[in-house]
Design a protein around this motif. Structure first.
Motif, mmCIF file in Angstrom:
data_model
loop_
_atom_site.group_PDB
_atom_site.id
_atom_site.type_symbol
_atom_site.label_atom_id
_atom_site.label_comp_id
_atom_site.label_asym_id
_atom_site.label_seq_id
_atom_site.Cartn_x
_atom_site.Cartn_y
_atom_site.Cartn_z
ATOM 1 N N ARG A 185 -6.891 -5.794 6.373
ATOM 2 C CA ARG A 185 -5.590 -5.592 6.601
ATOM 3 C C ARG A 185 -4.512 -6.703 6.267
ATOM 4 O O ARG A 185 -5.306 -7.917 6.260
ATOM 5 C CB ARG A 185 -5.253 -5.009 8.041
ATOM 6 N N TRP B 126 1.408 -1.627 -0.104
ATOM 7 C CA TRP B 126 0.658 -3.106 0.670
ATOM 8 C C TRP B 126 1.830 -4.028 1.117
ATOM 9 O O TRP B 126 2.655 -4.455 0.254
ATOM 10 C CB TRP B 126 -0.463 -3.515 -0.092
ATOM 11 N N SER C 241 1.144 0.624 5.145
ATOM 12 C CA SER C 241 0.373 1.650 4.638
ATOM 13 C C SER C 241 1.255 2.898 4.516
ATOM 14 O O SER C 241 2.394 2.866 5.263
ATOM 15 C CB SER C 241 -0.717 2.019 5.671
ATOM 16 N N TYR D 79 -5.997 -4.124 -0.510
ATOM 17 C CA TYR D 79 -6.994 -3.604 0.279
ATOM 18 C C TYR D 79 -8.442 -4.041 0.366
ATOM 19 O O TYR D 79 -8.887 -4.261 1.077
ATOM 20 C CB TYR D 79 -6.940 -2.021 0.024
ATOM 21 N N LEU E 176 -8.258 3.437 5.348
ATOM 22 C CA LEU E 176 -6.793 4.099 6.358
ATOM 23 C C LEU E 176 -7.313 5.036 7.198
ATOM 24 O O LEU E 176 -8.238 5.705 6.802
ATOM 25 C CB LEU E 176 -5.608 4.324 5.621
#
Lengths: 310, 213
Positions: free
Chosen positions: A43, B99, B102, B149, B160
Motif C-alpha cells: 500500500r 493509486w 483504491s 501496487y 485489495l
C-alpha cells in the motif's frame, strides 16, 4: 457463590495459564510481523496523505486526532512507513520485541486508517486490525525466547504459562473474525440471512458487476443451483458461529482451520473477495509438532493435541 | 463522534494496560500477582473486543466484522466512474489508475462526500481525477506500470479486499485519445433478469465534468 468464583477462576487459570510452547508463540510473532509487512509494502499510505486537500474535506478534526493524522505531509508519512517496516522486520527477527512490537503496533494504528479515512474511519477488512492488536500483546510477551536472532544460540525453553496466554489471545482475535461475522448476519438481518435467494443474490452481484468480477465461473455456476446456495449459506454461518471452539477444543483445529482456508479460497473464486487475514490462520498451527516432524522425529506430544498449538 | 471517542479511549486503555503490565519489574512479582495483572488485561481486552463485536459497533482496531451481513434485494445500485475524450466517448478506467486510492475507497468517497461539496470544489477534484486517469492511460499505452501496487512485492503484493479486473493490462485495449472529462453514474440493474440474459442497466448521471454546455 464462593464455590462458583472458585470454579470460574480455576477454569480461567486452566484456560489462559496452561503451559504453552515458546515455539508456537514465536511462530505467531513471525506470522503477524510478516503478514503486516506484506500489507504495508503493498500500500501507499504516504501517497494518500499527499492527496489534494479537497479530498480530505470530509475528514473531521476528531477523526484526525483519533489516529494522529495530519494530512498534507507525505514525506513525514513516508518516514513513518519506513520506521514501521524496520520495526516489523525487528519483530520478525525477534530483536528488542518489547520496543519493536509496540512501535510497530502504534505505527500500524496510525498508518492503516489512511487507506479508508477519506470516507470511513474504520479500515476493517484492509488487513491490519488483528496485527495492530496482536503486536500490542506480543510487546508484553516473551515471544522471542526461540526463533529469534538474540535466541539463536540459546537453549531450548520449557513450556510456561507465559507463552500460552498471549498466543491464545492472538488466536482469539483471529477466531473473533468468524464469530462476529456470523453474529453480524443474525444481528443485522436475522435468520432470514440463511436463504438460497440471499446467497444467490450476493453471488450474482459479485459476478455480474464487471468492475469487480475477475473470476466468474464458480460463482455463476453456484448461483444457478439454489439448493447448493442454501447449503453454502447454512455451512458458512455454521462455520462462522462455531469456529471459536478451536480455542477450547484443540483437536477441532485439524478440521476447522483447513475448512476455513477452503472457505476463503471458495469465496475468492466465487465472490471475488480476498480475505487478507487468511495467512494469520497459521497462528493455529502446532509448530512444535511440525518442527519435530521436519526433523524426522516422532512428535512426543500426546495424540490429543497433535497437529495443533496449545 | 461518540464512536471516535470511545474507540480512542478503548485503544489507549489497551496500550496503557500493556505498558502497565510490562512495567514495574514484573519478573520480581510472585506468579499469582503476575497472573492477576495479566487477567485484568485479558478482561479489559475481552470487554473491548466482545463489546465491539456483539454490539456491532466498530471501534477499530476492535472490529465488528460485518462481512456480507445484509439481505441483498434483487435490484442493486453500484457507482461507475468513466473518463470522457474530446469527442465525448466514454471509457471505463482501470482500477489501478487511482493509486494510491483504491477503487472502493474512491467510489465510497464519491458516494458519500463528493456530492456534498460546492460545485467549484467538485470540479477541482474532477480535474485532478481526470489528470490521474489520463496519466495512467498514457502509461498503459506505453506498456508501463499503472499505479504502484507491485512496486516492492511484484505479483506477490496483497490484493485489495474486492478484486478488480486489470482492463488495461493489454495496451491495445487502452483508449488512444486523451481524457478531458469525467462522468459519475449510479447504475441499477436487476440481478435475476440479468442472470436470465438481459443486459438492461438503468444509468443515472450524478455528476459530469466539464458541466454540460
Amino acid at each position: 457463590m464462593r464455590l462458583h468464583r472458585h470454579i470460574i477462576w480455576e477454569w480461567w487459570d486452566r484456560f489462559w495459564f496452561a503451559p504453552g510452547s515458546a515455539r508456537n508463540l514465536a511462530a505467531a510473532r513471525i506470522v503477524i510481523a510478516v503478514h503486516a509487512l506484506w500489507i504495508v509494502l503493498s500500500r501507499d499510505y504516504a501517497g494518500i496523505a499527499g492527496l489534494p486537500a479537497d479530498l480530505w474535506s470530509g475528514v473531521t478534526m476528531l477523526d484526525r486526532v483519533r489516529y494522529a493524522i495530519v494530512p498534507g505531509h507525505p514525506m513525514m508519512e513516508r518516514a513513518l512507513t519506513v520506521v514501521a517496516v524496520v520495526a516489523l522486520l525487528a519483530v520478525a527477527l525477534g530483536i528488542a520485541t518489547r520496543v519493536s512490537c509496540l512501535v510497530a503496533a502504534l505505527l500500524l494504528y496510525h498508518l492503516a486508517p489512511f487507506e479508508t479515512i477519506l470516507w470511513t474511519t474504520s479500515p476493517y477488512e484492509r488487513g491490519l486490525e488483528i496485527s495492530t492488536l496482536a503486536l500490542v500483546v506480543l510487546s508484553i510477551a516473551p515471544c522471542a525466547d526461540v526463533w529469534s536472532v538474540p535466541a539463536r544460540y540459546g537453549k531450548q525453553r520449557d513450556e510456561s504459562w507465559e507463552y500460552n496466554w498471549p498466543l491464545l489471545l492472538i488466536q482469539l482475535f483471529v477466531a473473533q473474525v468468524y464469530l462476529f461475522s456470523g453474529w453480524s448476519k443474525l444481528f443485522r438481518v436475522g435468520w432470514s440471512w440463511v436463504s438460497a435467494e440471499n446467497l444467490r443474490h450476493w453471488l450474482l452481484l459479485f459476478n455480474q458487476e464487471d468492475q469487480i468480477a475477475v473470476f466468474r465461473g464458480a460463482g455463476t455456476w453456484l448461483a444457478g443451483h439454489p439448493a447448493l446456495c442454501l447449503l453454502v449459506a447454512i455451512g458458512s454461518l455454521t462455520l462462522d458461529l462455531t469456529f471459536i471452539v478451536v480455542l477450547v477444543w484443540k483437536r477441532a483445529r485439524k478440521i476447522y482451520v483447513p475448512l476455513a482456508v477452503a472457505f476463503h479460497i471458495g469465496i475468492l473464486f466465487s465472490m471475488n473477495i480476498a480475505f487478507l487475514n487468511l495467512p494469520q490462520l497459521f497462528v493455529f498451527l502446532d509448530w512444535d509438532w511440525l518442527t519435530e516432524r521436519l526433523r524426522g522425529n516422532r512428535p512426543a506430544r500426546i495424540p490429543e493435541t497433535a497437529g495443533v498449538s496449545r | 463522534m461518540v464512536t471516535d471517542v470511545v474507540a480512542l479511549v478503548c485503544f489507549a486503555g489497551f496500550v496503557i494496560g500493556a505498558l502497565v503490565l510490562c512495567g514495574r519489574r514484573p519478573r520480581g512479582l510472585a506468579t499469582w500477582q503476575r497472573k492477576t495483572r495479566v487477567s485484568l488485561f485479558l478482561v479489559y481486552t475481552l470487554g473491548a473486543s466482545f463489546g465491539a463485536g456483539l454490539a456491532q459497533h466498530d471501534i477499530w482496531p476492535f472490529v465488528a466484522w460485518p462481512l456480507v451481513a445484509a439481505r441483498l434485494p434483487a435490484t442493486v445500485t453500484e457507482p461507475r466512474v468513466v473518463a470522457v475524450d474530446a469527442r465525448g466517448a466514454e471509457y471505463d478506467i482501470d482500477y489501478r489508475a487511482w493509486w494510491p486510492l483504491s477503487f472502493d475507497e474512491l467510489t465510497g468517497w464519491l458516494n458519500q462526500d463528493f456530492l456534498t461539496l460546492p460545485p467549484e470544489t467538485q470540479d477541482r477534484v474532477a480535474r485532478f481525477l481526470v489528470a490521474k486517469a489520463d496519466s495512467a492511460r498514457r502509461a498503459a499505452r506505453l506498456g508501463a506500470a499503472i499505479g504502484h501496487y507491485g512496486r516492492f512485492l511484484g505479483p506477490f503484493a496483497a490484493p485489495l479486499f474486492l478484486l478488480h479486473p486489470r482492463i488495461w493490462s493489454d495496451s491495445t485495449h487502452v483508449p488512444s485519445e486523451p481524457f478531458v472529462g469525467l462522468r459519475f453514474y449510479q447504475e441499477s440493474w436487476n440481478l435475476e433478469t440479468h442472470a436470465a440474459g438481459s443486459s438492461a442497466v438503468r444509468r443515472r448521471l450524478v455528476y459530469r465534468f466539464p458541466a454540460a454546455p
